[in-house]
Scaffold this active site. Structure first.
Site, mmCIF file in Angstrom:
data_model
loop_
_atom_site.group_PDB
_atom_site.id
_atom_site.type_symbol
_atom_site.label_atom_id
_atom_site.label_comp_id
_atom_site.label_asym_id
_atom_site.label_seq_id
_atom_site.Cartn_x
_atom_site.Cartn_y
_atom_site.Cartn_z
ATOM 1 N N GLU A 13 0.809 -1.211 0.000
ATOM 2 C CA GLU A 13 0.000 0.000 0.000
ATOM 3 C C GLU A 13 0.849 1.271 0.000
ATOM 4 O O GLU A 13 0.373 2.341 0.402
ATOM 5 C CB GLU A 13 -0.944 -0.017 1.209
ATOM 6 C CG GLU A 13 -1.976 -1.132 1.107
ATOM 7 C CD GLU A 13 -2.809 -1.254 2.378
ATOM 8 O OE1 GLU A 13 -3.883 -0.660 2.434
ATOM 9 O OE2 GLU A 13 -2.360 -1.940 3.307
ATOM 10 N N SER A 146 -6.071 -2.970 1.254
ATOM 11 C CA SER A 146 -6.323 -2.431 -0.078
ATOM 12 C C SER A 146 -6.776 -3.481 -1.093
ATOM 13 O O SER A 146 -6.559 -3.327 -2.291
ATOM 14 C CB SER A 146 -5.094 -1.693 -0.630
ATOM 15 O OG SER A 146 -4.898 -0.508 0.101
ATOM 16 N N TYR A 216 -8.900 3.611 -5.226
ATOM 17 C CA TYR A 216 -7.956 4.710 -5.384
ATOM 18 C C TYR A 216 -8.000 5.468 -6.699
ATOM 19 O O TYR A 216 -7.427 6.536 -6.799
ATOM 20 C CB TYR A 216 -6.520 4.209 -5.119
ATOM 21 C CG TYR A 216 -6.432 3.545 -3.771
ATOM 22 C CD1 TYR A 216 -6.679 4.286 -2.614
ATOM 23 C CD2 TYR A 216 -6.168 2.192 -3.636
ATOM 24 C CE1 TYR A 216 -6.638 3.695 -1.365
ATOM 25 C CE2 TYR A 216 -6.123 1.584 -2.390
ATOM 26 C CZ TYR A 216 -6.354 2.335 -1.272
ATOM 27 O OH TYR A 216 -6.318 1.752 -0.040
ATOM 28 N N ARG A 255 -11.311 2.698 11.301
ATOM 29 C CA ARG A 255 -12.466 2.658 10.398
ATOM 30 C C ARG A 255 -12.873 1.209 10.230
ATOM 31 O O ARG A 255 -12.034 0.356 9.960
ATOM 32 C CB ARG A 255 -12.089 3.262 9.050
ATOM 33 C CG ARG A 255 -13.264 3.895 8.292
ATOM 34 C CD ARG A 255 -12.923 4.071 6.821
ATOM 35 N NE ARG A 255 -12.847 2.748 6.205
ATOM 36 C CZ ARG A 255 -11.921 2.383 5.323
ATOM 37 N NH1 ARG A 255 -10.989 3.209 4.933
ATOM 38 N NH2 ARG A 255 -11.928 1.159 4.832
ATOM 39 N N ASP A 257 -15.101 -1.810 8.514
ATOM 40 C CA ASP A 257 -15.785 -2.197 7.267
ATOM 41 C C ASP A 257 -16.842 -3.276 7.523
ATOM 42 O O ASP A 257 -16.575 -4.248 8.237
ATOM 43 C CB ASP A 257 -14.781 -2.794 6.259
ATOM 44 C CG ASP A 257 -13.718 -1.810 5.803
ATOM 45 O OD1 ASP A 257 -13.896 -0.594 6.003
ATOM 46 O OD2 ASP A 257 -12.706 -2.270 5.228
ATOM 47 N N GLU A 270 -13.635 -6.099 8.707
ATOM 48 C CA GLU A 270 -12.355 -5.824 9.367
ATOM 49 C C GLU A 270 -12.353 -4.455 10.016
ATOM 50 O O GLU A 270 -13.190 -3.609 9.710
ATOM 51 C CB GLU A 270 -11.211 -5.890 8.344
ATOM 52 C CG GLU A 270 -11.400 -4.871 7.225
ATOM 53 C CD GLU A 270 -10.120 -4.536 6.471
ATOM 54 O OE1 GLU A 270 -9.035 -4.925 6.903
ATOM 55 O OE2 GLU A 270 -10.239 -3.830 5.448
ATOM 56 N N ASN A 272 -9.759 -1.237 10.337
ATOM 57 C CA ASN A 272 -8.535 -0.644 9.789
ATOM 58 C C ASN A 272 -7.995 0.350 10.815
ATOM 59 O O ASN A 272 -8.638 1.362 11.086
ATOM 60 C CB ASN A 272 -8.850 0.110 8.494
ATOM 61 C CG ASN A 272 -9.467 -0.805 7.447
ATOM 62 O OD1 ASN A 272 -8.774 -1.603 6.827
ATOM 63 N ND2 ASN A 272 -10.779 -0.724 7.275
ATOM 64 N N GLY A 276 -7.057 4.854 5.084
ATOM 65 C CA GLY A 276 -6.594 5.860 4.127
ATOM 66 C C GLY A 276 -6.987 7.262 4.577
ATOM 67 O O GLY A 276 -8.098 7.482 5.045
HETATM 68 N N1 LIG Z 1 -16.623 -12.156 2.590
HETATM 69 C C1 LIG Z 1 -16.780 -11.215 1.641
HETATM 70 N N2 LIG Z 1 -17.921 -11.147 0.923
HETATM 71 C C2 LIG Z 1 -18.084 -10.206 -0.048
HETATM 72 N N3 LIG Z 1 -17.151 -9.291 -0.387
HETATM 73 C C3 LIG Z 1 -15.983 -9.306 0.306
HETATM 74 C C4 LIG Z 1 -15.736 -10.256 1.346
HETATM 75 N N4 LIG Z 1 -14.504 -10.034 1.840
HETATM 76 C C5 LIG Z 1 -14.015 -8.990 1.142
HETATM 77 N N5 LIG Z 1 -14.874 -8.529 0.221
HETATM 78 C C6 LIG Z 1 -14.660 -7.409 -0.730
HETATM 79 O O1 LIG Z 1 -13.261 -7.134 -0.800
HETATM 80 C C7 LIG Z 1 -12.934 -5.860 -0.215
HETATM 81 C C8 LIG Z 1 -11.677 -5.937 0.621
HETATM 82 O O2 LIG Z 1 -11.830 -6.863 1.671
HETATM 83 P P1 LIG Z 1 -11.344 -6.620 3.171
HETATM 84 O O3 LIG Z 1 -11.641 -7.857 3.934
HETATM 85 O O4 LIG Z 1 -11.922 -5.361 3.712
HETATM 86 O O5 LIG Z 1 -9.772 -6.528 3.020
HETATM 87 P P2 LIG Z 1 -8.742 -5.299 2.820
HETATM 88 O O6 LIG Z 1 -7.927 -5.330 4.076
HETATM 89 O O7 LIG Z 1 -7.956 -5.667 1.622
HETATM 90 O O8 LIG Z 1 -9.549 -4.040 2.687
HETATM 91 C C9 LIG Z 1 -14.152 -5.485 0.595
HETATM 92 O O9 LIG Z 1 -14.227 -4.081 0.722
HETATM 93 C C10 LIG Z 1 -15.283 -6.118 -0.224
HETATM 94 O O10 LIG Z 1 -15.587 -5.329 -1.363
HETATM 95 MG MG LIG Z 2 -11.164 -3.360 3.875
#
Ligand SMILES: Nc1ncnc2c1ncn2[C@@H]1O[C@H](COP(=O)(O)OP(=O)(O)O)[C@@H](O)[C@H]1O
Ligand SMILES: [Mg+2]
Length: 308
Positions: A13, A146, A216, A255, A257, A270, A272, A276
């Site tokens: 990142e 990311s 991004y 933040r 998610d 998750e 964060n 960002g």
């Molecule tokens: N279990 C899931 N079901 C549906 N979409 C997912 C799932 N896990 C991740 N995503 C998609 O991938 C993106 C990134 O996943 P995330 O777990 O937040 O990891 P990162 O740390 O890379 O942001 C999410 O914002 C979502 O759009």
């Molecule tokens: Mg995420």
């Protein structure tokens, strides 16, 4: 105050962090602080060891920035910094570990399993995943950000590639049921024990999920603040985001998610700890809705970090 900003770094990142760093540096200068900017590299640790500042503002993302390692170094040096400490940072970075904590306290998570990638066990992992999950499901590195290394598997022929890709970022990969729904994120800010959630943001990516480019590229996604959700859902998201932040022991800001399903469930993805902070990022966008300019937001973080 004399404040060092660490940004850039060596994680996947880096590019995002260069932009986060620039935003923070400009804001701190506008707020009248003296700024020492450091493009962090673990080969140049002397730059950290020699720091003579009142505070460090960590503008890094991902490995060596968001995972608690730099926080540990600053703790040993006795230099205060903005944001979460070693344990909370490391826990939040480890998606599997943090999910165990969330589900223990009633925050819904996607069903998941971890697999350890070693040199010659790719076939065995593929087979195990085929047994454990039916498409669609998600393969991601356990510790990354990311959306790097993430695959949404719609057909079992995509497993091999997905495992390889996630395995490049981390030797532990996390496989999760795919959660269909609306993607939202909630900024949390405040002194430990008195945290508040800011307005919920709905993210509408232009691609079919929130991938790197949607995150991004200019116009890669649309943010709606406040998210148009039923009142009870907004309250639940805000309550769960503060709880998730506190359960991991986060500090100052984070933040969180989530995906909100059509069945009105809020599934956490998750936390964060160093989200960002580019001027067009999600967190500042939400802060803006309650009247904080980017500079005011940065100043609040500084105040929260120095009034302990
Ligand atoms: N279990 C899931 N079901 C549906 N979409 C997912 C799932 N896990 C991740 N995503 C998609 O991938 C993106 C990134 O996943 P995330 O777990 O937040 O990891 P990162 O740390 O890379 O942001 C999410 O914002 C979502 O759009
Ligand atoms: Mg995420």
């Amino acid at each position: 105050m004399k404040i060092a900003v660490l940004y850039g770094g060596t994680s996947g990142e880096r590019e995002v962090s260069l932009s986060t760093g620039k935003g923070i540096i400009n804001a701190l200068k506008k707020n009248g602080h003296e700024v020492v900017d450091i493009d962090f590299h673990p080969d140049r640790l002397n730059e950290i060891l020699e720091l003579d500042v009142d505070l460090v503002f960590i503008g890094l993302h991902g490995r060596f920035g968001e995972d608690g390692k730099i926080q540990g170094l600053l703790d040993m040096l006795g230099i205060p910094y903005v944001g979460s400490g070693v344990l909370a940072s490391a826990l939040a970075m480890d998606k599997a570990k943090s999910k165990q904590i969330f589900s223990q306290y009633g925050i819904a998570t996607a069903r998941s399993k971890t697999y350890r990638v070693e040199n010659d066990n790719l076939r065995a992992i593929e087979e195990a995943i085929k047994q454990d999950f039916k498409p669609p499901f998600v393969i991601k590195p356990n510790q990354e950000g990311s959306t790097l290394g993430l695959t949404i598997v719609k057909d079992i022929t995509e497993i091999e590639e997905g495992v390889k890709k996630a395995g490049e970022s981390d030797d532990t990969i996390l496989v999760e049921d795919y959660i269909a729904g609306r993607e939202v994120t909630v900024p949390v800010v405040g002194k430990q024990g008195e945290e508040k959630a800011l307005p919920v943001i709905e993210i509408i990516p232009k691609s079919d999920y929130y991938d790197f480019d949607s995150k991004y590229k200019p116009g890669g996604s649309e943010h709606i603040v406040p998210a148009q959700l039923p009142e009870e859902m907004t309250e639940k998201l805000q309550k769960h985001s503060v709880l998730a932040h506190q359960l991991l022991g986060c500090d100052v800001y984070s933040r969180v998610d989530f995906i909100v399903t059509n069945e009105h469930e809020a599934i956490i993805l998750e936390v964060n700890t160093l989200p960002g902070m580019t001027p067009t990022s999600l967190f500042p966008d939400s802060a803006n809705k309650i009247g904080w300019s980017y500079e005011e937001m940065v100043e609040r973080f500084v105040e929260l970090s120095t009034s302990k």
